[in-house]
Motif scaffolding. Structure first.
Motif, PDB file in Angstrom:
ATOM      1  N   LEU A 146      42.597  36.135  30.693  1.00  0.00           N
ATOM      2  CA  LEU A 146      43.043  34.936  31.391  1.00  0.00           C
ATOM      3  C   LEU A 146      42.570  34.938  32.843  1.00  0.00           C
ATOM      4  O   LEU A 146      42.054  33.935  33.350  1.00  0.00           O
ATOM      5  CB  LEU A 146      44.572  34.848  31.347  1.00  0.00           C
ATOM      6  N   VAL A 149      39.081  33.705  33.511  1.00  0.00           N
ATOM      7  CA  VAL A 149      38.745  32.280  33.401  1.00  0.00           C
ATOM      8  C   VAL A 149      39.551  31.441  34.381  1.00  0.00           C
ATOM      9  O   VAL A 149      39.215  30.289  34.640  1.00  0.00           O
ATOM     10  CB  VAL A 149      38.921  31.716  31.965  1.00  0.00           C
ATOM     11  N   ALA A 150      40.628  32.011  34.931  1.00  0.00           N
ATOM     12  CA  ALA A 150      41.559  31.231  35.753  1.00  0.00           C
ATOM     13  C   ALA A 150      41.181  31.180  37.219  1.00  0.00           C
ATOM     14  O   ALA A 150      41.744  30.390  37.962  1.00  0.00           O
ATOM     15  CB  ALA A 150      42.968  31.819  35.633  1.00  0.00           C
ATOM     16  N   THR A 151      40.253  32.018  37.648  1.00  0.00           N
ATOM     17  CA  THR A 151      40.074  32.218  39.087  1.00  0.00           C
ATOM     18  C   THR A 151      38.653  31.931  39.563  1.00  0.00           C
ATOM     19  O   THR A 151      37.686  32.011  38.806  1.00  0.00           O
ATOM     20  CB  THR A 151      40.396  33.675  39.460  1.00  0.00           C
ATOM     21  N   ARG A 152      38.573  31.644  40.836  1.00  0.00           N
ATOM     22  CA  ARG A 152      37.308  31.457  41.509  1.00  0.00           C
ATOM     23  C   ARG A 152      36.422  32.694  41.343  1.00  0.00           C
ATOM     24  O   ARG A 152      35.241  32.583  40.995  1.00  0.00           O
ATOM     25  CB  ARG A 152      37.611  31.242  42.999  1.00  0.00           C
ATOM     26  N   VAL A 155      35.135  33.024  37.763  1.00  0.00           N
ATOM     27  CA  VAL A 155      34.128  32.004  37.481  1.00  0.00           C
ATOM     28  C   VAL A 155      32.808  32.345  38.173  1.00  0.00           C
ATOM     29  O   VAL A 155      31.724  32.090  37.652  1.00  0.00           O
ATOM     30  CB  VAL A 155      34.639  30.614  37.948  1.00  0.00           C
TER      31      VAL A 155
ATOM     32  N   PRO B 133      38.956  26.183  38.750  1.00  0.00           N
ATOM     33  CA  PRO B 133      38.739  26.977  37.528  1.00  0.00           C
ATOM     34  C   PRO B 133      39.893  26.883  36.544  1.00  0.00           C
ATOM     35  O   PRO B 133      39.674  26.974  35.328  1.00  0.00           O
ATOM     36  CB  PRO B 133      38.567  28.407  38.052  1.00  0.00           C
ATOM     37  N   ASP B 134      41.131  26.686  37.054  1.00  0.00           N
ATOM     38  CA  ASP B 134      42.280  26.695  36.144  1.00  0.00           C
ATOM     39  C   ASP B 134      42.624  25.306  35.613  1.00  0.00           C
ATOM     40  O   ASP B 134      43.755  25.037  35.233  1.00  0.00           O
ATOM     41  CB  ASP B 134      43.493  27.373  36.796  1.00  0.00           C
ATOM     42  N   ARG B 136      40.235  24.031  33.274  1.00  0.00           N
ATOM     43  CA  ARG B 136      39.233  23.923  32.214  1.00  0.00           C
ATOM     44  C   ARG B 136      39.827  24.296  30.851  1.00  0.00           C
ATOM     45  O   ARG B 136      40.794  25.068  30.783  1.00  0.00           O
ATOM     46  CB  ARG B 136      38.056  24.852  32.534  1.00  0.00           C
ATOM     47  N   PHE B 139      40.614  27.918  30.199  1.00  0.00           N
ATOM     48  CA  PHE B 139      41.845  28.430  30.808  1.00  0.00           C
ATOM     49  C   PHE B 139      43.043  28.170  29.894  1.00  0.00           C
ATOM     50  O   PHE B 139      43.891  29.051  29.692  1.00  0.00           O
ATOM     51  CB  PHE B 139      42.050  27.772  32.184  1.00  0.00           C
TER      52      PHE B 139
END
Lengths: 226, 226
Positions: A146, A149-152, A155, B133-134, B136, B139
């Motif tokens: 998680l 995919v959740a963070t700057r 990414v 990013p959160d 998408r 996520f």
């Protein structure tokens, strides 16, 4: 030949497990930013213990973030209407705080983004606390996925790593490792139901596991009991 | 032939997107428990808007949970030292609050566990907010996977579903759907920089997207501008 010191955010509850985790992260060479949560737990002495432990173990910083989880109810640790059990229980314990480790790691992740730290350390332990779903290796793996995919940072190709160095250790192994690393367990509070002076009840699940761990480790137990 | 009404926890910010999400969850037949966060955002008018929207759209309950995310810094939405931009920007915006949706969904998950709700609704939108990013689909998928290893319900075979019904919609499509479902957008606040009376600035990223959305949807814009 200067080496950059990697930063880590370490969840620090003030208990035995998180103190050991902080010591292990420090020993592994990380600059450790400790984070504690004021989440409606009944006992302030945990946060005082966390501050003492952060100082003793040389954390680079220590912050306390307030979270209104007590308003959600559902746990003996935050809801005065639910008693803490003083005898062994089976299944998922009433001291389970719904989604607690998910929330704590999520906030720690935000803290790591701001500090540009790529490592999170959490002292969850699957052996002694097998009743908590969010203390299992599958949880750590899913949270790491998680985070990326959740963070700057995730990414942009700077992945997070979530470390749970205690996850397969027994309480005795945790105590032996922490003892070897110089953790002063007299500073920590593990009891679910301490008295106003912070002295342990000696009877709750957490006290029983802790006392048995010191016995099994062959390390003197510095806990002050009521 | 009584049918049990499924419960859902719906993240409600007081903005246009989350109001539409609540209306869609209600239209799908869920008993909706709305949850809002007091997380150090600069503007109290968002929380007042959330309460109005919850009442207008028939939420079964509405709670506000306090989160001390402002202490982490790093975002123009919580840190007075960072200005809200009044011109278009590219990349991940300074209004990004680190790990915000991860934290909000984590607390909503705890709320769902306590309420025994198996559904979470979140109004993230990948089209208009592609810089976050959160917001998408990856996520949402990763959070759902986490929820099902992190919780008592997931472990016991009652899986959570995380619904993000706006995720592929344009702002105009969101507004058309919400308008058809009776959302009163005059109750909502989207502006990142409203005045003390809650009137929108008309210039920030969020105001621009919202105004363009009403124009494209062919729906009258009820927003009160400064």
């Amino acid at each position: 030949m200067g080496k950059t010191v990697d930063k880590a955010v370490v969840l620090l509850s003030g208990g035995l497990d998180s103190a050991t985790t902080l010591a292990m992260a420090r020993a592994a060479g990380y600059a450790c930013h400790a984070i504690s949560f004021d989440y409606g737990q009944r006992h302030r002495c945990e946060l005082e213990a966390a501050a003492r432990v952060a100082a003793q173990l040389g954390a680079a910083s220590h912050r306390v973030v307030s979270l209104g989880l007590g308003d959600l109810g559902g746990s003996a640790l935050t809801d005065p209407a639910i008693d803490v059990p003083h005898a062994p229980t089976s299944g998922i314990p009433v001291t389970y705080v719904p989604a607690r480790n998910t929330v704590f790691l999520a906030v720690a992740l935000g803290c790591a983004e701001v500090l540009e730290a790529a490592h999170l350390f959490v002292g969850v332990n699957a052996v002694d606390y097998s009743g908590y779903p969010d203390c299992r290796p599958a949880f750590i793996t899913a949270f790491e996925a998680l985070a990326n995919v959740a963070t700057r940072a995730g990414v942009e190709g700077r992945p997070f790593r979530v470390h749970a160095p205690l996850i397969e250790l027994t309480k005795a192994e945790i105590i032996r490792q922490g003892h070897a690393l110089g953790v002063d367990y007299g500073l920590t509070v593990s009891c679910y139901d301490p008295d106003p002076e912070g002295r342990a009840c000696g009877q709750c699940d957490s006290c029983r596991l802790r006392a048995a761990g010191f016995r099994a480790a062959g390390v003197a137990d510095p806990t002050i009991y009521q």
